[in-house]
Design an enzyme around this catalytic site. Structure first.
Site, PDB file in Angstrom:
ATOM      1  N   ASN A   1      45.343  43.245  33.395  1.00 35.23           N
ATOM      2  CA  ASN A   1      45.217  44.326  34.360  1.00 35.23           C
ATOM      3  C   ASN A   1      46.587  44.919  34.682  1.00 35.23           C
ATOM      4  O   ASN A   1      47.471  44.213  35.158  1.00 35.23           O
ATOM      5  CB  ASN A   1      44.565  43.780  35.642  1.00 35.23           C
ATOM      6  CG  ASN A   1      44.610  44.755  36.797  1.00 35.23           C
ATOM      7  OD1 ASN A   1      44.629  45.963  36.606  1.00 35.23           O
ATOM      8  ND2 ASN A   1      44.610  44.214  38.005  1.00 35.23           N
TER       9      ASN A   1
ATOM     10  N   GLU B   1      43.073  39.374  53.255  1.00 36.25           N
ATOM     11  CA  GLU B   1      41.688  39.850  53.154  1.00 36.25           C
ATOM     12  C   GLU B   1      40.712  38.921  53.878  1.00 36.25           C
ATOM     13  O   GLU B   1      39.488  39.074  53.757  1.00 36.25           O
ATOM     14  CB  GLU B   1      41.327  40.016  51.689  1.00 36.25           C
ATOM     15  CG  GLU B   1      42.145  41.131  51.034  1.00 36.25           C
ATOM     16  CD  GLU B   1      41.827  41.349  49.579  1.00 36.25           C
ATOM     17  OE1 GLU B   1      40.895  40.701  49.047  1.00 36.25           O
ATOM     18  OE2 GLU B   1      42.510  42.187  48.939  1.00 36.25           O
TER      19      GLU B   1
ATOM     20  N   CYS C   1      42.367  42.008  40.704  1.00 40.72           N
ATOM     21  CA  CYS C   1      42.174  40.784  39.920  1.00 40.72           C
ATOM     22  C   CYS C   1      42.446  39.531  40.749  1.00 40.72           C
ATOM     23  O   CYS C   1      42.026  38.431  40.359  1.00 40.72           O
ATOM     24  CB  CYS C   1      43.038  40.822  38.662  1.00 40.72           C
ATOM     25  SG  CYS C   1      44.777  41.164  38.953  1.00 40.72           S
ATOM     26  N   HIS C   2      43.122  39.661  41.898  1.00 39.61           N
ATOM     27  CA  HIS C   2      43.360  38.498  42.750  1.00 39.61           C
ATOM     28  C   HIS C   2      42.070  37.972  43.384  1.00 39.61           C
ATOM     29  O   HIS C   2      42.054  36.858  43.918  1.00 39.61           O
ATOM     30  CB  HIS C   2      44.381  38.843  43.846  1.00 39.61           C
ATOM     31  CG  HIS C   2      43.955  39.942  44.765  1.00 39.61           C
ATOM     32  ND1 HIS C   2      44.094  41.281  44.442  1.00 39.61           N
ATOM     33  CD2 HIS C   2      43.373  39.915  45.999  1.00 39.61           C
ATOM     34  CE1 HIS C   2      43.642  42.022  45.437  1.00 39.61           C
ATOM     35  NE2 HIS C   2      43.188  41.220  46.391  1.00 39.61           N
TER      36      HIS C   2
ATOM     37  N   TYR D   1      34.987  34.228  36.896  1.00 41.62           N
ATOM     38  CA  TYR D   1      35.119  35.030  35.683  1.00 41.62           C
ATOM     39  C   TYR D   1      33.746  35.266  35.041  1.00 41.62           C
ATOM     40  O   TYR D   1      33.456  36.368  34.554  1.00 41.62           O
ATOM     41  CB  TYR D   1      36.059  34.342  34.693  1.00 41.62           C
ATOM     42  CG  TYR D   1      37.485  34.310  35.184  1.00 41.62           C
ATOM     43  CD1 TYR D   1      38.334  35.376  34.959  1.00 41.62           C
ATOM     44  CD2 TYR D   1      37.964  33.206  35.887  1.00 41.62           C
ATOM     45  CE1 TYR D   1      39.652  35.357  35.423  1.00 41.62           C
ATOM     46  CE2 TYR D   1      39.273  33.176  36.353  1.00 41.62           C
ATOM     47  CZ  TYR D   1      40.115  34.254  36.123  1.00 41.62           C
ATOM     48  OH  TYR D   1      41.394  34.231  36.597  1.00 41.62           O
TER      49      TYR D   1
END
Length: 230
Positions: free
Chosen positions: A190, A225, A198-199, A166
């Site tokens: 979001n 991913e 945001c993940h 963050y």
């Protein structure tokens, strides 16, 4: 005025929202901030605490995302898991096509341009689940404060295969690491999950921390991913 549609996904039903400007919302139907839309009933198991959940007796928020595959490597969320953890017969044979998921419009008279955005979102998500897409191209139109939009724009610059804390996201947004808490609140607000990624934001120590759609989903998204969750 937003128009809505429901689509299925390997991670559960998804509610899409769009208007003439583009996609404005993407929500799992058990999120606590799911918009109230006629014809859509929130799932019984509402994700009331984005940092809750256990796996193997351990809090999922304490798991870490580790890069153990080459950048750009990803999985296929359509493939079924065998009992041993490997891919089973759910994977299609080479060259075999899979029917595209259905788009269920929730309002009569949804404009053609909005339908096109919703259909494009469905198509690009289908490619993402298969590991065939790492960048989304549909037009986006999230609604929020100037501060939130600044954070969401910074999120869009975090590529597939990369994660940030963050504090690092705050610096990317030109806000300074001291704004990490406020940035975390904006990340949690979001409205377009997955697309505005945001993940990909983790705690400073690399743990999963929290996710509005549920930490199990955050782990699955990171796995597709190329990350290993431990």
């Amino acid at each position: 005025m937003p128009f809505y549609a429901l689509i299925p996904s390997p991670l559960g039903p998804i509610l899409l929202a769009a208007d003439d400007a583009g996609l404005s919302g993407l929500y799992f139907t058990d999120q606590r901030d799911l918009p109230r839309v006629p014809g859509v009933q929130a799932a019984a198991a509402v994700v009331s605490d984005p940092s809750a959940g256990f796996q193997g007796g351990r809090a999922i928020r304490t798991f870490r995302a580790l890069r153990e595959q080459p950048a750009g490597a990803s999985g296929d969320l359509f493939a079924e898991k065998s009992a041993g953890g490997g891919k089973a017969a759910g994977r299609l044979a080479q060259g075999e096509s899979r029917p595209q998921a259905a788009l269920r419009l929730l309002q009569e008279g949804t404009p053609a341009g909005v339908q096109a955005v919703l259909a494009q979102t469905l198509r690009e998500l289908d490619e993402y689940w298969r590991g065939a897409r790492t960048v989304f191209e549909m037009p986006l139109a999230p609604q929020g404060t100037p501060f939130q939009k600044k954070v969401w724009l910074a999120l869009l610059e975090v590529p597939c295969g990369e994660t940030l804390s963050y504090g690092e996201l705050a610096e990317r947004a030109g806000l300074g690491a001291g704004h990490g808490r406020a940035v975390g609140t904006a990340v949690g607000s979001n409205p377009i999950s997955i697309i505005i990624p945001c993940h990909r934001i983790l705690a400073r120590n690399g743990t999963l921390n929290g996710y509005g759609g549920g930490l199990n989903r955050k782990a699955r998204l990171l796995e597709i991913e190329g990350f290993t969750i431990r």
